[in-house]
Scaffold this active site. Sequence first.
Site, PDB file in Angstrom:
ATOM      1  CD  GLU A   1      -5.847   5.191  -0.853  1.00 12.12           C
ATOM      2  OE1 GLU A   1      -5.814   5.085   0.360  1.00 12.12           O
ATOM      3  OE2 GLU A   1      -6.940   5.025  -1.382  1.00 12.12           O
TER       4      GLU A   1
ATOM      5  CE1 TYR B   1      -3.534   2.714   0.978  1.00 12.35           C
ATOM      6  CE2 TYR B   1      -1.639   3.591   2.251  1.00 12.35           C
ATOM      7  CZ  TYR B   1      -3.070   3.799   1.718  1.00 12.35           C
ATOM      8  OH  TYR B   1      -3.672   4.981   1.693  1.00 12.35           O
TER       9      TYR B   1
END
Length: 396
Positions: free
Chosen positions: A206, A118
């Site tokens: 993101e 992530y």
Amino acid sequence: MNLHEYQGKDLLSSFGVRIQRGIVASTADEAVKAAEKLNQETGTSWWVVKAQIHAGGRGKGGGVKLAKSIEEVKSISEKILGMHLITPQTTSEGKLVNQVLIAEDVYYPGESETDEFYMSVLLNRSTGRNMIMYSTEGGMDIETVAEETPHLIFTEEIDPSLGLQSFQCRKIAFNLRLSGNAFKEMTKFVYSLYNAYVNTDSSLFEINPVLKTSDNKIMAVDSKVTLDDNALFRHKDYAELRDKREEDPTEVEAGEYGLNFVKLDGNVGCMVNGAGLAMATMDIIKMAGGNPANFLDVGGTADAKRVEQAFRIILKDKAVKAILVNIFGGIVRCDRVAQGIVDAYKNIGKIDIPLIVRLQGTNATEAKKLIDDSGLEVESVILLQEAADKVAEVVS
């Protein structure tokens, strides 16, 4: 301004970030052509069909499917296109899928396993510095990771006077437990990602997941990008990427009239000038036992036409049981707003819900007289507490 996954990936690619290649399609036939083109260009024989909506958790709602043949690409695309996709980030009605991204399958077999990470770039508001947040737990909800395994979330803050440094990129790759070519690839990925974030004036980048392929390449398999609306004047080409179909139609309409409007799930409509006063007004409504139905800032230069349009937008919400107008006349004159209220009332016709008006500041006396002499069914108040009490009466 939010972007679709395919738009975000295009931006990333323009800054040298390796991405999972794909082609957007609006029909099943276009999806087939996209799959065939990807097969010719990349050699992939499996494809991922991804619904393109402004919401996360698409896979959980059935909006991301693996197709192992051209026939499956078509059948899956036919099912996803036109569906109302419900995810943890949408309403119970879901979002209509107008496009799908046909992407190459990058989880191909090899000598080593793939890993998912992530990574996001955003502003740390408490320090005023940009921050890279990353974790070894890619592919999962970052909120879940933060709650259950907070030690697996790392952050790296960037000094604005120095920018992102090489040692910080290496530190990130090290914390992600990479080595060899994957380590080098990750440092390049991080640097390019941050460069994209800064130069596009974004408020969020993101990537979940960032993938280490079986041959140690690092690439963005997904992307969530939010551009800063206040900087779009510097990026007119980016402004064209806006997809109004993904936004609340009432909010889009309000924006066209220069109104700052956000729809909420309450029963008291608000019309206020100034964001701070709007927030305070919403607090008053809540304390009085009601729930704000919207945030609506008419701005400091509101005229009669804008006020009328604000009323029309508020009245579109059938859940609204009362409207509270709370205006402080500084730049805007209260009598001008009052005239707008009177004109709106007459032009729209009878408003069947209670209308509570508080006007203070420049020409407030004249404004109150205008409303009191209008003969309209309007509750005119002076004190904030009076406004709260009136709200309590009509929503109780």
